[in-house]
Motif scaffolding. Structure first.
Motif, PDB file in Angstrom:
ATOM      1  N   GLN A 192       0.857  -1.183   0.000  1.00  0.00           N
ATOM      2  CA  GLN A 192       0.000   0.000   0.000  1.00  0.00           C
ATOM      3  C   GLN A 192       0.900   1.242   0.000  1.00  0.00           C
ATOM      4  OE1 GLN A 192      -3.100   0.411  -0.579  1.00  0.00           O
ATOM      5  NE2 GLN A 192      -3.684  -1.744  -0.501  1.00  0.00           N
ATOM      6  N   HIS A 197      -1.241  -1.935 -15.058  1.00  0.00           N
ATOM      7  CA  HIS A 197      -1.051  -2.293 -16.471  1.00  0.00           C
ATOM      8  C   HIS A 197      -0.297  -3.606 -16.656  1.00  0.00           C
ATOM      9  CE1 HIS A 197       2.831  -0.536 -15.636  1.00  0.00           C
ATOM     10  NE2 HIS A 197       3.253  -0.662 -16.879  1.00  0.00           N
ATOM     11  N   ARG A 240      -7.640  -5.519  -2.049  1.00  0.00           N
ATOM     12  CA  ARG A 240      -7.034  -4.488  -2.882  1.00  0.00           C
ATOM     13  C   ARG A 240      -6.096  -5.127  -3.897  1.00  0.00           C
ATOM     14  NH1 ARG A 240      -7.956   0.543   0.189  1.00  0.00           N
ATOM     15  NH2 ARG A 240      -6.487   1.588  -1.196  1.00  0.00           N
ATOM     16  N   GLN A 249      -5.931   2.461  -6.772  1.00  0.00           N
ATOM     17  CA  GLN A 249      -6.057   3.806  -6.190  1.00  0.00           C
ATOM     18  C   GLN A 249      -5.093   3.921  -5.019  1.00  0.00           C
ATOM     19  OE1 GLN A 249     -10.309   2.897  -4.663  1.00  0.00           O
ATOM     20  NE2 GLN A 249      -9.314   4.136  -3.100  1.00  0.00           N
ATOM     21  N   SER A 250      -4.382   5.032  -4.972  1.00  0.00           N
ATOM     22  CA  SER A 250      -3.418   5.246  -3.903  1.00  0.00           C
ATOM     23  C   SER A 250      -3.448   6.703  -3.469  1.00  0.00           C
ATOM     24  CB  SER A 250      -1.995   4.925  -4.389  1.00  0.00           C
ATOM     25  OG  SER A 250      -1.873   3.556  -4.677  1.00  0.00           O
ATOM     26  N   ASP A 301       3.276   3.439  -4.224  1.00  0.00           N
ATOM     27  CA  ASP A 301       3.331   1.973  -4.335  1.00  0.00           C
ATOM     28  C   ASP A 301       3.130   1.588  -5.808  1.00  0.00           C
ATOM     29  OD1 ASP A 301       0.654   2.713  -4.472  1.00  0.00           O
ATOM     30  OD2 ASP A 301      -0.084   1.069  -3.235  1.00  0.00           O
ATOM     31  N   THR A 319       3.507   3.183 -14.762  1.00  0.00           N
ATOM     32  CA  THR A 319       2.071   3.026 -14.465  1.00  0.00           C
ATOM     33  C   THR A 319       1.250   4.138 -15.131  1.00  0.00           C
ATOM     34  OG1 THR A 319       2.463   1.902 -12.364  1.00  0.00           O
ATOM     35  CG2 THR A 319       0.357   3.029 -12.600  1.00  0.00           C
TER      36      THR A 319
HETATM   37  N1  SAM Z   1      -2.865   1.136  -3.351  1.00  0.00           N
HETATM   38  C1  SAM Z   1      -3.335   0.468  -4.545  1.00  0.00           C
HETATM   39  C2  SAM Z   1      -4.767  -0.005  -4.391  1.00  0.00           C
HETATM   40  O1  SAM Z   1      -5.176  -0.290  -3.261  1.00  0.00           O
HETATM   41  O2  SAM Z   1      -5.456  -0.083  -5.396  1.00  0.00           O
HETATM   42  C3  SAM Z   1      -2.439  -0.680  -4.928  1.00  0.00           C
HETATM   43  C4  SAM Z   1      -2.496  -1.854  -4.003  1.00  0.00           C
HETATM   44  S1  SAM Z   1      -1.721  -3.259  -4.733  1.00  0.00           S
HETATM   45  C5  SAM Z   1      -1.979  -4.486  -3.500  1.00  0.00           C
HETATM   46  C6  SAM Z   1      -0.020  -2.820  -4.553  1.00  0.00           C
HETATM   47  C7  SAM Z   1       0.844  -3.658  -5.444  1.00  0.00           C
HETATM   48  O3  SAM Z   1       0.516  -3.404  -6.794  1.00  0.00           O
HETATM   49  C8  SAM Z   1       2.313  -3.332  -5.344  1.00  0.00           C
HETATM   50  O4  SAM Z   1       2.915  -4.045  -4.288  1.00  0.00           O
HETATM   51  C9  SAM Z   1       2.849  -3.755  -6.716  1.00  0.00           C
HETATM   52  O5  SAM Z   1       3.362  -5.074  -6.664  1.00  0.00           O
HETATM   53  C10 SAM Z   1       1.614  -3.751  -7.609  1.00  0.00           C
HETATM   54  N2  SAM Z   1       1.672  -2.746  -8.677  1.00  0.00           N
HETATM   55  C11 SAM Z   1       1.978  -1.442  -8.574  1.00  0.00           C
HETATM   56  N3  SAM Z   1       1.874  -0.829  -9.773  1.00  0.00           N
HETATM   57  C12 SAM Z   1       1.477  -1.788 -10.648  1.00  0.00           C
HETATM   58  C13 SAM Z   1       1.186  -1.783 -12.043  1.00  0.00           C
HETATM   59  N4  SAM Z   1       1.279  -0.674 -12.769  1.00  0.00           N
HETATM   60  N5  SAM Z   1       0.807  -2.952 -12.624  1.00  0.00           N
HETATM   61  C14 SAM Z   1       0.693  -4.098 -11.898  1.00  0.00           C
HETATM   62  N6  SAM Z   1       0.966  -4.149 -10.569  1.00  0.00           N
HETATM   63  C15 SAM Z   1       1.351  -3.018  -9.956  1.00  0.00           C
END
Ligand code: SAM
Length: 230
Positions: A24, A63, A91, A101-102, A120, A125
């Motif tokens: 997160q 993506h 999430r 969403q972050s 994160d 992205t």
């Molecule tokens: N805070 C956001 C949410 O709640 O929607 C993301 C949560 S998700 C569990 C976080 C993980 O997404 C990160 O640890 C990373 O491995 C992955 N991540 C981040 N950017 C990404 C992308 N562009 N495509 C695929 N995975 C991604």
């Protein structure tokens, strides 16, 4: 008629691969990046007023994990990776429409560029929208989440002198808080929870242009082995 969305910009991030990105935002305040806006949003008009805001919501596309068949159940890392819940109770990155969403810190606003920290997000992205964080509406102190009740407990990260010196040197070269970034990310224990890490097993991830390698001398403890130019 199908709906369609298109990115308003792309994030240039310290995270060059998915492994070791915190699960997160805010868990690694030293995780920095720049949102580079696409035309017509790159002139400064679309972000005017945003300099009065400390944090923003980013809506983005996962993506790298887009799928044609939506999943109904997922196995969140918080539950050890071996227990499933409904996709909408999690999430997880694997989700219908692949939207993430972050809430991230907004460090600086420039025409066409937003400087961010506590991210994160993977490098590259695509961002679909930006919204200012509104504390009185978005912060709910009494909110309850029985699956993810509080931030994970960080684990200890040891730095042998040589690895620390390497990381400090690369941090100076990059002009980035690299030691803090590595420490904050590894303290989240990136490995899947169901894996018991034998001490001889090496793990690695890339931050900026630096490859970091580590192992677990004992469960619950990380030792950084080296931080070298990729
Ligand atoms: N805070 C956001 C949410 O709640 O929607 C993301 C949560 S998700 C569990 C976080 C993980 O997404 C990160 O640890 C990373 O491995 C992955 N991540 C981040 N950017 C990404 C992308 N562009 N495509 C695929 N995975 C991604």
């Amino acid at each position: 008629m199908p709906y369609s969305v298109s990115p308003i910009g792309f994030v240039r991030s310290c995270f060059k691969e998915k492994f070791a990105i915190p699960r997160q935002p805010q868990l690694a305040p030293a995780a920095r990046g720049v949102l580079e806006m696409l035309p017509p949003f790159d002139t400064g008009e679309a972000v005017q007023g945003l300099e009065q805001v400390s944090h923003v919501w980013l809506l983005f596309l996962f993506h790298r994990t887009l799928e044609s068949q939506p999943r109904l159940k997922v196995r969140p890392p918080r539950l050890g990776g071996n227990q499933s819940v409904g996709v909408f109770a999690s999430r997880a990155t694997h989700r219908p429409n692949g939207i993430g969403q972050s809430v991230v810190r907004l460090d600086k606003v420039e025409p066409g560029r937003l400087w961010l920290s506590g991210i994160d997000l993977l490098d590259g992205t695509p961002v679909l929208d930006i919204k200012p964080y509104v504390p009185y509406a978005d912060c709910i102190p009494a909110a309850v989440n029985g699956i993810a009740a509080s931030a994970p407990t960080p684990i200890a990260v040891d730095w042998p002198e040589r690895a620390l010196a390497q990381a400090r040197e690369h941090g100076l070269r990059l002009g980035e808080p690299l030691v803090e970034l590595i420490e904050q990310c590894l303290a989240q224990d990136p490995r899947p929870a169901y894996q018991i890490p034998p001490p001889e097993r090496r793990y690695g991830a890339r931050f900026w242009d630096v490859d970091v390698r580590w192992h677990y001398p004992e469960p619950g403890r990380i030792c950084v082995l080296e931080t070298v130019l990729a």
